[in-house]
Design an enzyme around this catalytic site. Structure first.
Site, PDB file in Angstrom:
ATOM      1  N   LYS A  22      -5.706 -15.422   3.002  1.00 41.77           N
ATOM      2  CA  LYS A  22      -5.590 -13.983   3.259  1.00 41.77           C
ATOM      3  C   LYS A  22      -5.736 -13.297   2.005  1.00 41.77           C
ATOM      4  O   LYS A  22      -6.528 -12.328   1.751  1.00 41.77           O
ATOM      5  CB  LYS A  22      -4.485 -13.436   4.403  1.00 41.77           C
ATOM      6  CG  LYS A  22      -4.338 -11.914   4.390  1.00 41.77           C
ATOM      7  CD  LYS A  22      -3.292 -11.499   5.225  1.00 41.77           C
ATOM      8  CE  LYS A  22      -1.940 -11.674   4.640  1.00 41.77           C
ATOM      9  NZ  LYS A  22      -1.818 -10.499   3.789  1.00 41.77           N
ATOM     10  N   ASN A  23      -4.602 -13.803   1.249  1.00 42.30           N
ATOM     11  CA  ASN A  23      -4.510 -12.922  -0.173  1.00 42.30           C
ATOM     12  C   ASN A  23      -5.595 -13.234  -1.262  1.00 42.30           C
ATOM     13  O   ASN A  23      -5.376 -12.635  -2.239  1.00 42.30           O
ATOM     14  CB  ASN A  23      -3.052 -13.122  -0.485  1.00 42.30           C
ATOM     15  CG  ASN A  23      -2.204 -12.372   0.529  1.00 42.30           C
ATOM     16  OD1 ASN A  23      -2.520 -11.600   1.467  1.00 42.30           O
ATOM     17  ND2 ASN A  23      -1.045 -12.910   0.383  1.00 42.30           N
ATOM     18  N   CYS A 117       6.105   0.021   3.605  1.00 41.81           N
ATOM     19  CA  CYS A 117       5.919  -0.991   4.790  1.00 41.81           C
ATOM     20  C   CYS A 117       7.442  -1.377   5.106  1.00 41.81           C
ATOM     21  O   CYS A 117       8.346  -1.183   4.190  1.00 41.81           O
ATOM     22  CB  CYS A 117       5.172  -2.194   4.489  1.00 41.81           C
ATOM     23  SG  CYS A 117       5.825  -3.569   3.530  1.00 41.81           S
ATOM     24  N   ARG A 122       7.054  -0.363  -2.025  1.00 41.44           N
ATOM     25  CA  ARG A 122       5.666  -0.874  -2.226  1.00 41.44           C
ATOM     26  C   ARG A 122       4.850   0.074  -2.955  1.00 41.44           C
ATOM     27  O   ARG A 122       3.831   0.574  -2.697  1.00 41.44           O
ATOM     28  CB  ARG A 122       4.784  -1.345  -1.058  1.00 41.44           C
ATOM     29  CG  ARG A 122       5.588  -2.199  -0.145  1.00 41.44           C
ATOM     30  CD  ARG A 122       5.734  -3.684  -0.640  1.00 41.44           C
ATOM     31  NE  ARG A 122       4.530  -4.679  -0.727  1.00 41.44           N
ATOM     32  CZ  ARG A 122       4.075  -5.133   0.169  1.00 41.44           C
ATOM     33  NH1 ARG A 122       4.201  -4.974   1.462  1.00 41.44           N
ATOM     34  NH2 ARG A 122       2.689  -5.603  -0.323  1.00 41.44           N
ATOM     35  N   ASP A 315       6.793 -15.030   0.226  1.00 44.91           N
ATOM     36  CA  ASP A 315       5.880 -14.922   1.548  1.00 44.91           C
ATOM     37  C   ASP A 315       6.564 -16.263   2.478  1.00 44.91           C
ATOM     38  O   ASP A 315       6.085 -16.283   3.473  1.00 44.91           O
ATOM     39  CB  ASP A 315       4.608 -14.883   1.399  1.00 44.91           C
ATOM     40  CG  ASP A 315       4.120 -13.555   0.740  1.00 44.91           C
ATOM     41  OD1 ASP A 315       2.869 -13.731   0.319  1.00 44.91           O
ATOM     42  OD2 ASP A 315       4.830 -12.796   0.682  1.00 44.91           O
ATOM     43  N   ARG A 407      -1.847 -10.326  11.792  1.00 42.27           N
ATOM     44  CA  ARG A 407      -2.439  -9.996  10.399  1.00 42.27           C
ATOM     45  C   ARG A 407      -2.774 -10.789   9.536  1.00 42.27           C
ATOM     46  O   ARG A 407      -3.656 -10.994   8.352  1.00 42.27           O
ATOM     47  CB  ARG A 407      -1.551  -8.863   9.870  1.00 42.27           C
ATOM     48  CG  ARG A 407      -1.358  -7.659  10.535  1.00 42.27           C
ATOM     49  CD  ARG A 407      -0.578  -6.708   9.833  1.00 42.27           C
ATOM     50  NE  ARG A 407      -1.121  -6.391   8.671  1.00 42.27           N
ATOM     51  CZ  ARG A 407      -0.728  -5.487   7.735  1.00 42.27           C
ATOM     52  NH1 ARG A 407       0.445  -4.714   8.089  1.00 42.27           N
ATOM     53  NH2 ARG A 407      -1.129  -5.367   6.551  1.00 42.27           N
TER      54      ARG A 407
HETATM   55  C1  EPZ Z   1       0.950  -9.226  -3.002  1.00 41.42           C
HETATM   56  O1  EPZ Z   1       1.456  -7.918  -2.658  1.00 41.42           O
HETATM   57  C2  EPZ Z   1       0.749  -9.907  -1.399  1.00 41.42           C
HETATM   58  N1  EPZ Z   1      -0.208  -9.221  -0.899  1.00 41.42           N
HETATM   59  C3  EPZ Z   1       1.946  -9.945  -0.855  1.00 41.42           C
HETATM   60  O2  EPZ Z   1       1.885 -10.761   0.506  1.00 41.42           O
HETATM   61  C4  EPZ Z   1       3.106 -10.599  -1.421  1.00 41.42           C
HETATM   62  O3  EPZ Z   1       4.203 -10.594  -0.679  1.00 41.42           O
HETATM   63  C5  EPZ Z   1       3.329 -10.052  -3.041  1.00 41.42           C
HETATM   64  O4  EPZ Z   1       1.955  -9.929  -3.358  1.00 41.42           O
HETATM   65  C6  EPZ Z   1       4.256 -10.870  -3.774  1.00 41.42           C
HETATM   66  O5  EPZ Z   1       3.786 -12.125  -3.859  1.00 41.42           O
HETATM   67  C7  EPZ Z   1      -1.619  -9.419  -1.363  1.00 41.42           C
HETATM   68  O6  EPZ Z   1      -1.940 -10.199  -1.998  1.00 41.42           O
HETATM   69  C8  EPZ Z   1      -2.662  -8.638  -0.472  1.00 41.42           C
HETATM   70  P1  EPZ Z   1       3.240  -7.155  -5.980  1.00 41.42           P
HETATM   71  P2  EPZ Z   1       1.406  -6.995  -3.934  1.00 41.42           P
HETATM   72  O7  EPZ Z   1       2.544  -6.081  -6.397  1.00 41.42           O
HETATM   73  O8  EPZ Z   1       0.607  -7.125  -4.685  1.00 41.42           O
HETATM   74  C9  EPZ Z   1       6.652  -4.100  -7.345  1.00 41.42           C
HETATM   75  C10 EPZ Z   1       1.911 -10.987   2.703  1.00 41.42           C
HETATM   76  O9  EPZ Z   1       2.903 -11.377   3.508  1.00 41.42           O
HETATM   77  N2  EPZ Z   1       5.421  -3.240  -7.804  1.00 41.42           N
HETATM   78  O10 EPZ Z   1       3.161  -8.259  -6.580  1.00 41.42           O
HETATM   79  O11 EPZ Z   1       1.718  -5.576  -3.194  1.00 41.42           O
HETATM   80  C11 EPZ Z   1       6.763  -4.321  -5.778  1.00 41.42           C
HETATM   81  O12 EPZ Z   1       7.503  -3.326  -5.166  1.00 41.42           O
HETATM   82  C12 EPZ Z   1       1.946 -10.151   1.708  1.00 41.42           C
HETATM   83  O13 EPZ Z   1       0.793 -11.685   2.830  1.00 41.42           O
HETATM   84  C13 EPZ Z   1       5.681  -2.019  -8.391  1.00 41.42           C
HETATM   85  O14 EPZ Z   1       6.847  -1.694  -8.567  1.00 41.42           O
HETATM   86  O15 EPZ Z   1       2.827  -7.183  -4.488  1.00 41.42           O
HETATM   87  C14 EPZ Z   1       7.323  -5.586  -5.644  1.00 41.42           C
HETATM   88  O16 EPZ Z   1       8.639  -5.500  -5.709  1.00 41.42           O
HETATM   89  C15 EPZ Z   1       2.997  -9.345   1.722  1.00 41.42           C
HETATM   90  N3  EPZ Z   1       4.768  -1.405  -8.788  1.00 41.42           N
HETATM   91  C16 EPZ Z   1       6.913  -6.061  -6.905  1.00 41.42           C
HETATM   92  O17 EPZ Z   1       6.408  -5.444  -7.918  1.00 41.42           O
HETATM   93  C17 EPZ Z   1       3.495  -1.459  -8.471  1.00 41.42           C
HETATM   94  O18 EPZ Z   1       2.566  -0.755  -8.988  1.00 41.42           O
HETATM   95  C18 EPZ Z   1       5.665  -7.483  -6.635  1.00 41.42           C
HETATM   96  O19 EPZ Z   1       4.829  -6.858  -5.827  1.00 41.42           O
HETATM   97  C19 EPZ Z   1       3.220  -2.705  -8.053  1.00 41.42           C
HETATM   98  C20 EPZ Z   1       4.252  -3.664  -7.505  1.00 41.42           C
END
Ligand code: EPZ
Length: 428
Positions: A22-23, A117, A122, A315, A407
């Protein structure tokens, strides 16, 4: 049909095939915006989130066809809108992935701010910081990100390559910058880039489209911008296997004391998770594109701490927590990525699990005898954890709001039935 009715306990045995990730599929669909030539993808999973992304792109004028199972052909030669509206973005945060491609190819974008969420706020501040550093002018007004690349004279606005250093690793943040940099003027270096296999898969797709990317999968990615990108041409891009889906079915095999093989799975993408299964006493073997787990004896409690890849995947934390409710001893699970990703703990406790959340850590004492009961899913991976618990709980477990599961998992009830589970989809 919004709930799963699960009868336990059961011992799973057999083989299941993991879908495309998915990702990796979500960024791949967004990347089609980078070119006016067709992009053909294989192993695209049949998931609600993928349908949402296809619908979002369709609303922009991208044609999306599914000529055969798993195959998707996207054509962004006639894009009519550079807007990602609130009513779609609020259902899927990954819609933010259209921001980089829209800016890169069209010099403008209007994308609804993705809300938080269940698992956390996020934010997308790092996405915006990076794109501004590449020359985008960004204002956030009335819940929308208004971004454009100011025109220099008659030249259409084009992003400029630079060095981006992410203070924390961000998967979609890295992907957005990768897409923006592919068509930017000059070189972009992404430092502290996300190393997830799905990021490497997005970079591989871009390379096949003519982008010049090196270092994908490591912490430093370098992109030499080019004037334009082609499509995937005669050879479709095959989406990388879903390591989280594979890990979920392996956890199902382990928690039920069963013997489950997952095919179309890359063990190298799951090393830390497989190591935790082995430390818990499960038998794990990886042979040519398949991973097999067998748990003949009682499992031992082990500690884990989530971390960006190649660390323990956040995840798979919920699924592993469910598993630890059946392990002998006390395990401590630390969630370092998201601030609120233990919502499954309360529901597992309703089934009889001995779990206590203390800030970023959950402490689980096992083995606990679980009794079937109604539980409610809160997010994608929490719902998977509740299903796993329902497989070993005595009696009937009704997991409500199963749309969360849909999802990220295609036909999970069918796949689990094929492994011997009693799972049926019913009205909530
Ligand atoms: C991706 O989300 C995945 N989704 C998530 O999978 C996964 O849990 C996550 O990466 C972590 O591995 C997709 O790829 C579509 P991040 P993403 O930006 O990119 C902080 C699932 O279950 N952050 O790596 O949104 C954030 O709050 C989903 O399939 C900021 O502060 O995650 C978090 O604490 C859930 N500012 C950390 O970084 C930003 O601008 C990592 O988030 C961006 C992120």
């Amino acid at each position: 049909m919004d709930a799963f009715l699960i009868k336990g306990p059961v011992r799973l045995a057999g083989t299941v095939r993991a879908s495309g990730a998915k990702n990796a599929a979500l960024p791949a669909l967004a990347a089609s915006l980078l070119t006016d030539a067709p992009v053909t993808l294989d192993e695209v999973p049949d998931l609600a989130d993928v349908r949402t992304m296809a619908h979002l792109l369709g609303g922009m004028g991208v044609s999306v066809e599914r000529p055969a199972p798993g195959r998707m052909v996207l054509d962004a030669s006639r894009v009519t809108s550079t807007e990602a509206p609130y009513d779609l973005v609020r259902t899927m945060r990954a819609s933010i992935l259209v921001l980089g491609p829209l800016l890169a190819r069209f010099g403008e974008a209007r994308v609804s701010l993705p809300g938080g969420c269940a698992i956390g706020v996020r934010p997308v501040d790092l996405h915006l910081m990076a794109l501004e550093a590449m020359g985008a002018r960004i204002a956030v007004e009335k819940g929308y990100i208004h971004a454009h690349v100011s025109r220099v004279g008659r030249a259409t606005g084009r992003l400029t390559g630079t060095t981006i250093r992410f203070p924390t690793s961000t998967v979609t943040g890295t992907e957005n910058v990768l897409f923006a940099a592919a068509l930017a003027r000059g070189t972009t270096v992404i430092e502290n880039a996300a190393r997830e296999p799905e990021v490497a898969d997005s970079a591989l797709l871009l390379t096949r489209m003519g982008a010049r990317v090196t270092g994908a999968g490591t912490g430093t990615i370098t992109v030499e911008g080019v004037e334009r990108l082609s499509g995937t041409g005669a050879s479709p891009h095959e989406i990388v296997p879903d390591r989280i889906e594979a890990g979920t079915y392996l956890a199902a095999g382990a928690i039920t004391g069963g013997d489950v093989t997952v095919t179309h799975a890359r063990a190298r993408d799951l090393e830390t998770f497989l190591d935790a299964l082995r430390r818990a006493g499960a038998g794990v073997e990886a042979t040519g594109g398949a991973v097999r787990v067998s748990a003949s004896r009682e499992l031992e409690a082990v500690d884990i701490e989530t971390a960006p890849h190649p660390g323990f995947p956040t995840d798979l934390q919920a699924q592993f927590l469910a598993l630890m409710t059946q392990a002998q001893g006390t395990s401590r699970l630390v969630e370092t990525i998201f601030e609120n990703r233990f919502l499954h703990a309360v529901e597992l406790a309703r089934l009889g699990a001995d779990v206590r959340v203390e800030g970023r850590a959950a402490v689980v004492r096992g083995p606990a005898r679980l009794e079937g009961a109604p539980v409610t899913a809160s997010d994608l991976r929490a719902s998977a954890a509740l299903v796993l618990a329902g497989l070993v709980a005595w009696g009937e477990t009704r997991v409500r709001r199963i749309y969360h599961l849909d999802r990220g998992y295609a036909a999970m009830d069918e796949r689990l039935r094929a492994l011997g589970a009693s799972v049926e989809r019913i009205d909530g």
